[in-house]
Design a protein around this motif. Structure first.
Motif, PDB file in Angstrom:
ATOM      1  N   GLU A 103      48.252 -13.354 -41.804  1.00 54.86           N
ATOM      2  CA  GLU A 103      49.293 -12.777 -42.439  1.00 54.86           C
ATOM      3  C   GLU A 103      50.176 -11.547 -41.720  1.00 54.86           C
ATOM      4  O   GLU A 103      51.193 -11.569 -41.444  1.00 54.86           O
ATOM      5  N   TYR A 126      51.895 -12.827 -38.708  1.00 59.53           N
ATOM      6  CA  TYR A 126      53.116 -13.486 -38.877  1.00 59.53           C
ATOM      7  C   TYR A 126      54.244 -12.712 -39.488  1.00 59.53           C
ATOM      8  O   TYR A 126      55.390 -12.639 -39.154  1.00 59.53           O
ATOM      9  N   SER A 127      54.064 -11.581 -40.182  1.00 55.61           N
ATOM     10  CA  SER A 127      54.838 -10.584 -40.694  1.00 55.61           C
ATOM     11  C   SER A 127      55.270  -9.725 -39.563  1.00 55.61           C
ATOM     12  O   SER A 127      56.501  -9.443 -39.434  1.00 55.61           O
ATOM     13  N   TRP A 157      62.505  -9.893 -40.987  1.00 57.49           N
ATOM     14  CA  TRP A 157      61.873  -8.891 -41.977  1.00 57.49           C
ATOM     15  C   TRP A 157      62.125  -7.510 -41.432  1.00 57.49           C
ATOM     16  O   TRP A 157      61.698  -6.780 -40.686  1.00 57.49           O
ATOM     17  N   LEU A 206      53.968 -17.926 -45.319  1.00 61.73           N
ATOM     18  CA  LEU A 206      53.033 -16.653 -45.350  1.00 61.73           C
ATOM     19  C   LEU A 206      51.887 -17.224 -45.627  1.00 61.73           C
ATOM     20  O   LEU A 206      51.376 -17.997 -46.640  1.00 61.73           O
ATOM     21  N   PHE A 255      50.643 -16.764 -49.327  1.00 55.46           N
ATOM     22  CA  PHE A 255      51.584 -17.030 -50.206  1.00 55.46           C
ATOM     23  C   PHE A 255      51.068 -17.596 -51.444  1.00 55.46           C
ATOM     24  O   PHE A 255      51.276 -17.320 -52.713  1.00 55.46           O
TER      25      PHE A 255
END
Length: 96
Positions: free
Chosen positions: A27, A30-31, A40, A71, A74
């Motif tokens: 996570e 990825y973010s 983002w 995500l 998610f």
């Protein structure tokens, strides 16, 4: 398009710690990739909660949906999306 997104995370207590740690690491990667790309734009932690407020700058609803469903956390999230648009009284040129 700009979107204000609230994400509340609720990882099950019975999920093995090693598995949870691996998902959280994916996570984060990825973010951060999405942040570097500019999609983002902002992320803020909400004090005392496993939640965040974020601003996304994406082409459309479909792109936002693809990002959010991609995500790793998610399936453990409750997400609320609010579309944003420039306020006519804004003095900033970079908030579109």
């Amino acid at each position: 398009m700009l979107f204000h997104v609230r994400m509340d995370v609720n990882i099950p207590r019975d999920l093995p710690q090693a598995e949870a740690g691996e998902i959280i690491a994916r996570e984060k990667a990825y973010s951060q990739e999405l942040q570097r790309s500019g999609k983002w734009r902002h992320i803020w932690r909400i004090a005392g909660e496993y939640a965040n407020y974020s601003i996304f700058d994406v082409k459309d609803n479909e792109e936002l949906h693809a990002i959010l469903t991609g995500l790793p956390l998610f399936k453990f999230m409750t997400i609320k999306v609010t579309p944003l648009l420039r306020h006519p009284s804004s003095i900033r040129d970079d908030d579109t």
